[in-house]
Structure formats: structure tokens, C-alpha cells
Design an enzyme around this catalytic site. Structure first.
Site, PDB file in Angstrom:
ATOM      1  N   GLU A 250       0.818  -1.219   0.000  1.00  0.00           N
ATOM      2  CA  GLU A 250       0.000   0.000   0.000  1.00  0.00           C
ATOM      3  C   GLU A 250       0.852   1.270   0.000  1.00  0.00           C
ATOM      4  O   GLU A 250       0.463   2.281  -0.584  1.00  0.00           O
ATOM      5  CB  GLU A 250      -0.948   0.007   1.203  1.00  0.00           C
ATOM      6  CG  GLU A 250      -2.090  -0.994   1.114  1.00  0.00           C
ATOM      7  CD  GLU A 250      -1.700  -2.359   1.677  1.00  0.00           C
ATOM      8  OE1 GLU A 250      -0.508  -2.571   2.005  1.00  0.00           O
ATOM      9  OE2 GLU A 250      -2.602  -3.231   1.795  1.00  0.00           O
TER      10      GLU A 250
ATOM     11  N   PHE B 181     -12.404  -7.118  13.246  1.00  0.00           N
ATOM     12  CA  PHE B 181     -11.263  -7.571  12.448  1.00  0.00           C
ATOM     13  C   PHE B 181     -10.885  -6.534  11.394  1.00  0.00           C
ATOM     14  O   PHE B 181     -11.740  -6.055  10.654  1.00  0.00           O
ATOM     15  CB  PHE B 181     -11.619  -8.901  11.765  1.00  0.00           C
ATOM     16  CG  PHE B 181     -10.533  -9.413  10.860  1.00  0.00           C
ATOM     17  CD1 PHE B 181      -9.313  -9.850  11.370  1.00  0.00           C
ATOM     18  CD2 PHE B 181     -10.712  -9.450   9.488  1.00  0.00           C
ATOM     19  CE1 PHE B 181      -8.314 -10.310  10.540  1.00  0.00           C
ATOM     20  CE2 PHE B 181      -9.723  -9.912   8.645  1.00  0.00           C
ATOM     21  CZ  PHE B 181      -8.518 -10.354   9.180  1.00  0.00           C
ATOM     22  N   GLN B 182      -9.630  -6.184  11.347  1.00  0.00           N
ATOM     23  CA  GLN B 182      -9.065  -5.199  10.420  1.00  0.00           C
ATOM     24  C   GLN B 182      -9.743  -3.830  10.534  1.00  0.00           C
ATOM     25  O   GLN B 182      -9.945  -3.139   9.545  1.00  0.00           O
ATOM     26  CB  GLN B 182      -9.087  -5.711   8.978  1.00  0.00           C
ATOM     27  CG  GLN B 182      -8.094  -6.861   8.756  1.00  0.00           C
ATOM     28  CD  GLN B 182      -7.795  -7.138   7.292  1.00  0.00           C
ATOM     29  OE1 GLN B 182      -8.621  -6.894   6.424  1.00  0.00           O
ATOM     30  NE2 GLN B 182      -6.599  -7.651   7.021  1.00  0.00           N
TER      31      GLN B 182
ATOM     32  N   MET C 286      23.864   9.617   3.467  1.00  0.00           N
ATOM     33  CA  MET C 286      23.785  10.924   4.107  1.00  0.00           C
ATOM     34  C   MET C 286      23.960  10.814   5.620  1.00  0.00           C
ATOM     35  O   MET C 286      24.580  11.686   6.247  1.00  0.00           O
ATOM     36  CB  MET C 286      22.443  11.592   3.777  1.00  0.00           C
ATOM     37  CG  MET C 286      22.343  13.042   4.245  1.00  0.00           C
ATOM     38  SD  MET C 286      23.601  14.117   3.484  1.00  0.00           S
ATOM     39  CE  MET C 286      22.751  14.612   1.976  1.00  0.00           C
TER      40      MET C 286
ATOM     41  N   LYS D 214     -17.923  -0.864   4.703  1.00  0.00           N
ATOM     42  CA  LYS D 214     -18.352  -1.902   3.764  1.00  0.00           C
ATOM     43  C   LYS D 214     -19.858  -1.873   3.528  1.00  0.00           C
ATOM     44  O   LYS D 214     -20.312  -2.032   2.393  1.00  0.00           O
ATOM     45  CB  LYS D 214     -17.922  -3.274   4.297  1.00  0.00           C
ATOM     46  CG  LYS D 214     -18.164  -4.425   3.339  1.00  0.00           C
ATOM     47  CD  LYS D 214     -17.624  -5.725   3.902  1.00  0.00           C
ATOM     48  CE  LYS D 214     -17.914  -6.906   2.977  1.00  0.00           C
ATOM     49  NZ  LYS D 214     -17.085  -6.873   1.760  1.00  0.00           N
TER      50      LYS D 214
END
Length: 561
Positions: A49, A111-112, A475, A161
Site C-alpha cells: 500500500e 477484524f481489520q 547521508m 463496507k
């Protein structure tokens, strides 16, 4: 006509002229993905993602349009946060859609489930949680309007959803109403008149352009203004490409790793015209000594940016394109008198600074990273779209590639995000399949999102990756060398992969150069291929980025070697 939420969502995107979505599916967004399958809307399946949101960002920076990313709930959503913060710090227009658990389960640790609107509140321009399908279409259009209007920025829309599965009447609102509002920006013309008066009186002026010039599509107005008034131009990291690097008026970048002539010009000018820049600490150094002899005019679309870091003599709140166009009109209508002798003396002084700053590379039989970038610049004529990661590779690119056009330098300026460049280059290549798109990386930063090689190969994107491989987090090593007694604590990368073999395992082409004489042949071969190519250059491990201003010091206190 009644439609499901997922159908309304897709139709709303199409109404906003969205042609590409970068995303990754999951349970909470399956209804949307089913509609994408039916509509055949172009969707780029990334491998992470974070890669998706950086790709949307790169698409936005290269095109000037709103980038779009779609992910699922929970970890899918939280994986976008770094990319959202990156876009927020650089004012990039982007809309990120996240799936969410069904509304009855919000707040139950389902969940999630993740409170992504709460998590992203500090790093989005605005965010929404859509609780009713009746609000969906309006919310999508508002999100795009907010993302691209005023000072652009990322907007997040959280989509439960059950809202995607619910049905409602589809009113088909027109997004054109919002677009009409976007063109009606107010410009303080009295302030511009006063700015014109200050420019007329100035003997040693400098223009400092920022990312706001590119965001406002004001590069042509800037070039015309600078050339008409013969004012030298410096540009912040975000403003690179907004003024042609081939112009004799070009000074290069100011600040910590700015050019000698840019820092000296800013420090000795009597007028600094700042367009679309926000005075980052990397640009100003010690603010108390920044442009000490200058009156400052700051043109910015965001009133909150005025006087935030540096006190200005004259604030001009408005769009950079409109402001510069109005200045050009005043110059033309008033037959702008150019004090030739004074301007000649000022430009001559700057030319002398340019001469003083020149130094040859210290050759020791190894590949110098600066030479890789200069050779690349020559081979591409400065016409490629260049993305970078963050660190030495980023600064060397800003210093040594000659950018000639806006929207061709894609880099994480404000947040300094390692892992940004490669997926951003993928986003740009998706938008411009026929152009040369290159990511310049270090061997540390490329490993942060290297899984996107699969994305590039899968979609046959001819992105080129140039790795300046010095075996270190370069760096950070440089700072340890300068400020921590060369105690290289955990910056040595002893177990990096064979990047050539890794590229080949993904189905890309892998090339390597170990000697200086191999640089140009490898670049020539890599650029000639219409495939994803990884070019691994073994460069001098101890090469550092100069000039350099120590943190907190005045920008005149430069280390040149």
C-alpha cells in the site's frame, strides 16, 4: 435510478475524470473491486500500500492532476500513512480511499478495523468517514475539490463496507460547480502594485521559487518575469524544474546543500521575491541571518504561510500564476526601466561567485556519483522525468541534473521519505508511457520499496532505476563523519543483495558499472531499452555532498569541500 454504493463510487470517480487508480484489494473494498472489474477502470495493482500511495503521488506531481489510491481497511489503511504525510508536507493533490468495517462494527475492535480518520487527521488537508450511502457522491466530489483547490493536499475518504453495499437514488451531481469555484481565486492587486514599485527600486534583486510555482502551473510566467526584469532565480528543492537550468539567470538551489552562488546571492540581495515557497529550515539555515540585507516579498496562496518562519516586508496572498502574470503586465504596460549598469554589476558579481565555486572532482579511480548524474543529464538532454529517494542521491540529483521543464523532478522534500522514488517513478511512467522516467536511488533507500519491481515488470513499464551503490546509508554516514567523529553506527550496509540478479529474478534487466569508463556505456544501454531496467553503479564510498551548511548555521557558512 437506484444504485449500490460501490456503483455510485465508481461513477463519481469517472465524473471526476479519474483514469487511473493505484491500489491493493482486501475484504472491506471487495464490492468496489467488483465494480472496477465490470467497468474496466484502469487499476494498477501494487505490491504494498505504501507503494500505491507514492505512485499516486508521483502521478500527481508529473501530471498536475489529482492522484488516486484505493486500499482496504486496517493495515491496508495504516500502510498509507507515510505516503499521505509525504504528500501533505509537499502540498500534493491526492485522494486516498480506504475501506472500513461496516458501520455497526466501528469502535468494536472488529477484524481489520483502524481509526484511519483519527490517525490521519494531522497529515491530511481534510478527511471523511462516509456513514450514509446518500452522502457518498457529494463526499467524493468534495474530496477532489479540497485536494486540488487553494493550497493542494491529500484528502482521505473512509468507506465502510455496508455503505458500499447499500442502495440509494443516484442523483448524478455535477462536479463542474466545484471547478468553477476553483477558478475564482482572489488576488490582492494593490499588493502586486506595491511589489512592482519595490522591484523598480531594487538594485540587487533575487527571485526564490518554490513548489507553489509548479503547482500553480506558473513556470512560463516566472520565466517571462525573470527575463523581462533580468532577475536571477534560485529555486527550492520543490521548485526545481520551475525555471530552466539552462538559463544564464539560473542560480541553482539555495540552502543546506545549495550552490555557492545561490546562497551568496540570497545573502547579499536587497530584494527577495519569494513565490510559492515556505522557508524550510533546510533553505534558510539560521533564520536570523537569512537574507539580512533584503526586503522580502512573499507570494503564497496560503495566508497561513505568510510570516510563519521569516518576516516579510510585503505579503501577497494569491495564486502564483495570477500574481506573476499581473507583474508581467505591469512590466509591459509601464515600459519597465531597467537600471542597466546596476543590474550588470549585480549579475557580474553573481558570475564571479559561480566561477569561485567551481572545483573539479577528486578522482581516485572510482565512480563518482556526480559524474553518473551529469552523464545522465547529458544523455537525456535534461528532458527525463526524474524521481529520487532521499539523502545523498537526492541532493546530487538536485545539484547536477539540468532540469529544463516543470513537473520533471519528483522528490520527497518536506518529509524526506526513503522509499518514495521508485513507486513515484512508476506513477509517472503510468501517466506518460512514452517518456523516459528514471528513479535515482541509493542502495539503502531502494530496498524500502523494491518489491514494486514486480509492479513495473507486470505492467511492462520501462522505468529505469539508477542505484548509486556506496554500501552505506550515505547521508547519515556523512553526518556521522562530520559531527560524530566517524563513528559509523549502523550505517554500513554489508548484506545488500546482488541488484543485477534481483532485477533479473523479477523479470527486469540488470546492469552494473564498477569502473568510471563503464558509466556512459551502461547508461546508454539502459536508456535504450523499452523494459524495466536496474543499473547498479558501484560509487566511491566516501564521497560526500558539498556544498554543505551545518545545521543551524548561516547559509553563507558553507563547506565547499
Amino acid at each position: 435510478m437506484k444504485l449500490k454504493g460501490a456503483q455510485i463510487f465508481i461513477r463519481s470517480l469517472i465524473a471526476e475524470d479519474v483514469d487511473t487508480i493505484f491500489g491493493y484489494p482486501g475484504g472491506a473494498v471487495l464490492d468496489i473491486y467488483d465494480e472496477i472489474f465490470k467497468e474496466r477502470l484502469r487499476h494498477i495493482l501494487v505490491r504494498h500500500e505504501q507503494g500505491g500511495v507514492h505512485a499516486a503521488d508521483g502521478y500527481a506531481r508529473a501530471t498536475g492532476r489529482v492522484g488516486v489510491c484505493l486500499v482496504t481497511s486496517g493495515p491496508g489503511a495504516t500502510n498509507t500513512v507515510t505516503g499521505i504525510a509525504t504528500a501533505y508536507m509537499d502540498s500534493i493533490p491526492m485522494v486516498v480511499f480506504t475501506g472500513q468495517v461496516a458501520t455497526p462494527y466501528i469502535g468494536t475492535d472488529a477484524f481489520q478495523e483502524a481509526d484511519i480518520t483519527g490517525i490521519t487527521r494531522p497529515c491530511t488537508k481534510h478527511n471523511f468517514l462516509v456513514r450514509r450511502v446518500e452522502d457518498l457522491e457529494q463526499t467524493v466530489h468534495e474530496a477532489f475539490h479540497i485536494a486540488r483547490s487553494g493550497r493542494p493536499g491529500p484528502v482521505l475518504v473512509d468507506l465502510p463496507k455496508d455503505v458500499m453495499q447499500a442502495e440509494t437514488d443516484y442523483p448524478a451531481l455535477s462536479p463542474s460547480t466545484f471547478r468553477d469555484e476553483e477558478t475564482a481565486l482572489h488576488l490582492d492587486q494593490d499588493a502586486i502594485q506595491r511589489a512592482y514599485g519595490m522591484i523598480k527600486k531594487s538594485k540587487r534583486p533575487v527571485i526564490m521559487a518554490g513548489g507553489g510555482v509548479i503547482g500553480a502551473k506558473a513556470a512560463e510566467e516566472l520565466r517571462s518575469f525573470a527575463e523581462s526584469a533580468r532577475i536571477p532565480v534560485t529555486a527550492t528543492l520543490m521548485g526545481i524544474g520551475g525555471f530552466p537550468g539552462t538559463s544564464p539567470l539560473w542560480l541553482g538551489m539555495p540552502g543546506m546543500h545549495g550552490t555557492y552562488q545561490a546562497n551568496m546571492a540570497v545573502s547579499h540581495c536587497d530584494l527577495l521575491v519569494v513565490a510559492g515557497a515556505r522557508f524550510s529550515d533546510r533553505v534558510t539555515g539560521k533564520t536570523a541571518t537569512f537574507a539580512p540585507k533584503a526586503k522580502i516579498i512573499q507570494i503564497d496562496i496560503d495566508a497561513a504561510s505568510i510570516d510563519k518562519v521569516v518576516r516579510t516586508e510585503l505579503p501577497v496572498v494569491g495564486d502564483a500564476k495570477q500574481a506573476l502574470a499581473f507583474l508581467n503586465t505591469l512590466l509591459a504596460n509601464n515600459h519597465f526601466y531597467l537600471p542597466e549598469e546596476e543590474r550588470k554589476a549585480w549579475l557580474g558579481e553573481i558570475a564571479q561567485w559561480k566561477t569561485e565555486a567551481r572545483r573539479p572532482l577528486r578522482r581516485n579511480g572510482t565512480i563518482k556519483p556526480q559524474e553518473v548524474i551529469r552523464t545522465l543529464s547529458d544523455l537525456t538532454g535534461g528532458d527525463a522525468i526524474i524521481a529520487t529517494e532521499v539523502g545523498q542521491n537526492q541532493m546530487w540529483t538536485a545539484q547536477h541534473y539540468c532540469f529544463t521543464r516543470p513537473n520533471t523532478f519528483l522528490s520527497s522534500g518536506g518529509l524526506g521519505t526513503m522509499g518514495y522514488g521508485f513507486p513515484a517513478a512508476i506513477g509517472a511512467q503510468v501517466a506518460f508511457p512514452e517518456r523516459t522516467v528514471i528513479d535515482i536511488a541509493g542502495d539503502g533507500s531502494i530496498q524500502m520499496n523494491i518489491q514494486e519491481l514486480a509492479t513495473a515488470v507486470n505492467y511492462r513499464l520501462p522505468v529505469k532505476v539508477i542505484i548509486l551503490n556506496n554500501g552505506h546509508l550515505g547521508m547519515v554516514r556523512q553526518w556521522q563523519e562530520l559531527f560524530y567523529g566517524k563513528r559509523y553506527s549502523h550505517t554500513v550496509l554489508t548484506k545488500s543483495p546482488d541488484f543485477v540478479k534481483l532485477a533479473e529474478s523479477y523479470g527486469a534487466v540488470g546492469l552494473r558499472a564498477d569502473k568510471p569508463e563503464e558509466v556512459e556505456p551502461v547508461l546508454t544501454q539502459g536508456l535504450s531499452l523499452r523494459e524495466t531496467v536496474v543499473m547498479d553503479f558501484t560509487v566511491d564510498q566516501e564521497e560526500s555532498v558539498y556544498p554543505m551548511v551545518n545545521p543551524g548555521a548561516s547559509i553563507t557558512e558553507m563547506r565547499l569541500y
